[in-house]
Design a protein around this motif. Structure first.
Motif, PDB file in Angstrom:
ATOM      1  N   SER A   1       0.770  -0.806  -0.049  1.00  0.00           N
ATOM      2  CA  SER A   1       0.345  -0.118  -0.102  1.00  0.00           C
ATOM      3  C   SER A   1       1.070   1.365   0.091  1.00  0.00           C
TER       4      SER A   1
ATOM      5  N   ARG B   1     -12.815  -0.942   0.050  1.00  0.00           N
ATOM      6  CA  ARG B   1     -13.062  -0.039   0.153  1.00  0.00           C
ATOM      7  C   ARG B   1     -11.809   0.407  -0.196  1.00  0.00           C
ATOM      8  N   TRP B   2     -10.270   0.144  -0.309  1.00  0.00           N
ATOM      9  CA  TRP B   2      -9.349   0.358  -1.046  1.00  0.00           C
ATOM     10  C   TRP B   2      -8.489   0.709  -2.360  1.00  0.00           C
ATOM     11  N   ILE B   3     -10.396  -0.828  -2.201  1.00  0.00           N
ATOM     12  CA  ILE B   3      -9.622  -0.829  -3.779  1.00  0.00           C
ATOM     13  C   ILE B   3     -10.255  -0.240  -4.627  1.00  0.00           C
ATOM     14  N   ASP B   4     -11.108  -0.247  -3.798  1.00  0.00           N
ATOM     15  CA  ASP B   4     -12.248   1.245  -4.900  1.00  0.00           C
ATOM     16  C   ASP B   4     -11.691   2.655  -5.147  1.00  0.00           C
ATOM     17  N   HIS B   5     -11.561   2.954  -3.803  1.00  0.00           N
ATOM     18  CA  HIS B   5     -10.633   4.173  -3.855  1.00  0.00           C
ATOM     19  C   HIS B   5      -9.242   4.323  -4.731  1.00  0.00           C
ATOM     20  N   LEU B   6      -8.289   3.008  -4.983  1.00  0.00           N
ATOM     21  CA  LEU B   6      -7.055   2.689  -5.718  1.00  0.00           C
ATOM     22  C   LEU B   6      -7.471   2.988  -7.404  1.00  0.00           C
ATOM     23  N   SER B   7      -8.499   2.932  -7.723  1.00  0.00           N
ATOM     24  CA  SER B   7      -9.205   2.916  -8.834  1.00  0.00           C
ATOM     25  C   SER B   7      -9.390   4.691  -9.752  1.00  0.00           C
ATOM     26  N   ARG B   8      -9.610   5.369  -8.882  1.00  0.00           N
ATOM     27  CA  ARG B   8      -9.075   6.845  -9.451  1.00  0.00           C
ATOM     28  C   ARG B   8      -8.115   8.046  -8.633  1.00  0.00           C
TER      29      ARG B   8
ATOM     30  N   ARG C   1      -5.284  10.142  -9.822  1.00  0.00           N
ATOM     31  CA  ARG C   1      -5.365   9.825 -11.445  1.00  0.00           C
ATOM     32  C   ARG C   1      -5.513  11.661 -11.158  1.00  0.00           C
TER      33      ARG C   1
ATOM     34  N   ASP D   1      -8.666  12.899 -10.506  1.00  0.00           N
ATOM     35  CA  ASP D   1      -9.656  13.425  -8.545  1.00  0.00           C
ATOM     36  C   ASP D   1      -8.357  14.263  -8.029  1.00  0.00           C
TER      37      ASP D   1
END
Length: 425
Positions: free
Chosen positions: A80, A160-167, A170, A173
Motif C-alpha cells: 500500500s 474500500r481500498w480497491i475502490d479508492h485505488l481506481s481513481r 488520477r 481526482d
C-alpha cells in the motif's frame, strides 16, 4: 459547506493542530495504539469476566490466525505504501506538485494504512503475549473475539481500498480535490470577506504608524485575526494588515502596520499572530487554489502533455468556483465586524480572475477549443452582473488579443471573435 472548518476564524494553535491531524503518521499511530491496547486488554479478561463460560479456546486455536495476520498485513502495508508513493509521483508528473499535498491528506488512504499497520501490531503483540502465557482461558476468548473483529475490519478496509485505488492520484481526482479545497476557502472568505475584521477599502495607511515584520522569509499561511485584536484591545491602536495569506514576506515587506505608540511586547504579539512557512496553504488562501487549478491546465496544454480536455475541464471548474463570489462589491460592508481594531483588505475579484484564467488564455492562445471555452466562460460569469461584468469583459478582450496573435487560421479566429463579440466592443 456548513461542515467545513472555518480556517479564517480559528486561532493559530487550532490551525496548527488541524495541520497536525492531517499528517499521515498521526492517524496511523492512533490506529496502531488502539490495536496494541486491544491486544493488551484481553490479558485483563481473567480478572473481569465470570468463570464457567461454555466456550473454550486454546492458544493453538488463535495463534495460527494471528501468524497469518502478522505476515500478510506487513506485506499489504508495504504494498500500500508503494502504491501511495506511485500515486504521488504520478500526480507530480501529470498534474502538479502543489496538488500532491491534498493527496497526502486523504483520509481514506490514512485510514487504510493505519488499519493495516494496526492489524500487524495487534497480531504481533498478541503472539508475544500468547508465547508468555499472558492470556488465561477467558483472555483467549476475548482475544479470539478481537481477532475476528480485526479480520472483519481488514476485509471492509480492503474493499474500500480497491475502490479508492481506481481513481486515487488520477488527473480528475487530484483536480477535484484542488477545486474542493479552493471552493471551501473561497466560501469562507465570502462569509467573512475580511476574516471578521474591519474592511480596509482604500488601502491608505494613516500617519504615525510602524511596520510589523516577520522573523523569517516565506509565505503567510495563516493570520490569527483574533490574536491581533487581543494584542491591541486595551490600547487605542488600529492594526492594518497589508499581507494576506499567500503573500510572500521578506525583510522589506511588512506583515502589518500599527500605531507608533505600540510597545515592543505588542509588536511581538502582532508578529506572532502570523504563521509564515515555506509553502502556501489552501486554507485561508483561495487565490492559491485558483493558481493551482490554472497550473494544472497549463501543464495539460504543454507540448509534452497535449491535453486540452483537461484545460477545458479546469475552465469549467474555475467558473463553478468563482460563481460563489458575490457580484455586489458592497457585500463586504454588510458583514458583521468581530474585530473592530483590525483592518484587512478584501480580496479583489480581478485578482481571482487573473489567477485562474490568465495562464490558460496565454498557454491555450492557439487552440480553438480552449479559446472558445474561455469566451463562453466569460459570458457566463458576465451574466452575474455587477463587478463580474467588467472583469469578464477585460479578460475576454485579453484572450481575444492572444488568440489573434497565436492563431494562424482565419476561420478559427472568426469563430473566437464571434464568441467574444457580446463582451468586446
Amino acid at each position: 459547506m456548513a461542515n467545513k472548518v472555518r480556517f479564517d476564524m480559528i486561532s493559530k494553535w487550532q490551525w496548527l493542530l488541524a495541520q497536525l491531524t492531517r499528517m499521515l503518521w498521526v492517524r496511523a499511530s492512533l490506529f496502531a495504539l488502539l490495536a496494541v491496547l486491544a491486544a493488551l486488554l484481553a490479558t485483563a479478561a481473567d480478572r473481569v469476566m465470570p468463570e464457567g463460560l461454555p466456550l473454550s479456546i486454546g492458544a493453538e486455536s488463535v495463534e495460527p490466525i494471528l501468524n497469518i495476520l502478522a505476515s500478510s498485513m506487513l506485506t499489504v502495508t508495504t504494498f500500500s505504501l508503494t502504491v501511495m508513493v506511485s500515486a504521488y509521483a504520478a500526480a507530480t508528473t501529470s498534474v502538479t506538485p502543489r496538488g500532491v499535498r491534498l493527496l497526502m491528506q486523504d483520509t481514506t488512504t490514512q485510514n487504510v494504512l493505519g488499519t493495516f499497520l494496526g492489524s500487524f501490531l495487534f497480531s504481533l503483540v498478541a503472539i508475544i503475549a500468547l508465547s508468555t502465557n499472558a492470556y488465561g482461558e477467558r483472555g483467549r476468548i476475548v482475544l479470539f473475539a478481537f481477532t475476528l473483529l480485526v479480520i472483519l475490519i481488514i476485509v471492509v478496509t480492503m474493499l474500500r481500498w480497491i475502490d479508492h485505488l481506481s481513481r486515487f492520484g488520477r488527473v480528475g481526482d487530484t483536480t477535484d480535490r484542488v477545486e474542493q479545497a479552493t471552493l471551501a476557502a473561497l466560501q469562507n472568505r465570502v462569509d467573512n470577506p475580511c476574516m471578521g475584521a474591519r474592511p480596509w477599502l482604500d488601502g491608505v495607511l494613516p500617519a504615525d504608524v510602524v511596520p510589523i515584520y516577520a522573523d523569517c522569509v516565506g509565505y503567510v499561511q495563516h493570520v490569527d485575526v483574533e490574536k491581533l485584536q487581543e494584542a491591541v484591545a486595551t490600547q487605542d491602536l488600529q492594526v492594518h494588515v497589508t499581507t494576506l495569506p499567500g503573500g510572500f514576506v521578506d525583510a522589506g515587506r511588512a506583515l502589518a502596520w500599527v500605531g507608533a505608540a505600540a510597545d515592543a511586547q505588542t509588536r511581538n504579539e502582532l508578529s506572532a499572530a502570523f504563521t509564515v512557512g515555506k509553502e502556501r496553504s489552501f486554507d485561508q488562501d483561495p487565490r492559491f487554489g485558483l493558481a493551482v487549478l490554472a497550473e494544472i491546465a497549463s501543464r495539460a496544454l504543454s507540448p509534452a502533455m497535449n491535453d486540452p480536455g483537461t484545460a477545458i475541464d479546469v475552465v469549467g471548474r474555475g467558473v463553478r468556483t468563482l460563481s460563489c463570489w458575490p457580484a455586489d462589491p458592497g457585500t463586504v460592508l454588510s458583514k458583521a465586524i468581530h474585530y473592530p481594531q483590525v483592518s484587512v483588505p478584501p480580496l479583489a475579484l480581478g485578482d481571482l480572475f487573473d489567477d485562474v484564467f490568465a495562464p490558460i488564455a496565454r498557454d491555450g492562445a492557439s487552440l480553438l477549443e480552449v479559446q472558445s471555452r474561455l469566451q463562453k466562460a466569460y459570458a457566463g460569469l458576465a451574466a452575474k452582473g455587477g463587478s463580474f461584468q467588467a472583469e469578464a469583459q477585460r479578460h475576454a478582450a485579453l484572450a481575444l488579443k492572444r488568440a489573434e496573435t497565436a492563431m494562424t487560421l482565419e476561420e478559427d479566429l472568426a469563430r473566437v471573435r464571434a464568441l467574444a463579440a457580446p463582451l468586446v466592443s
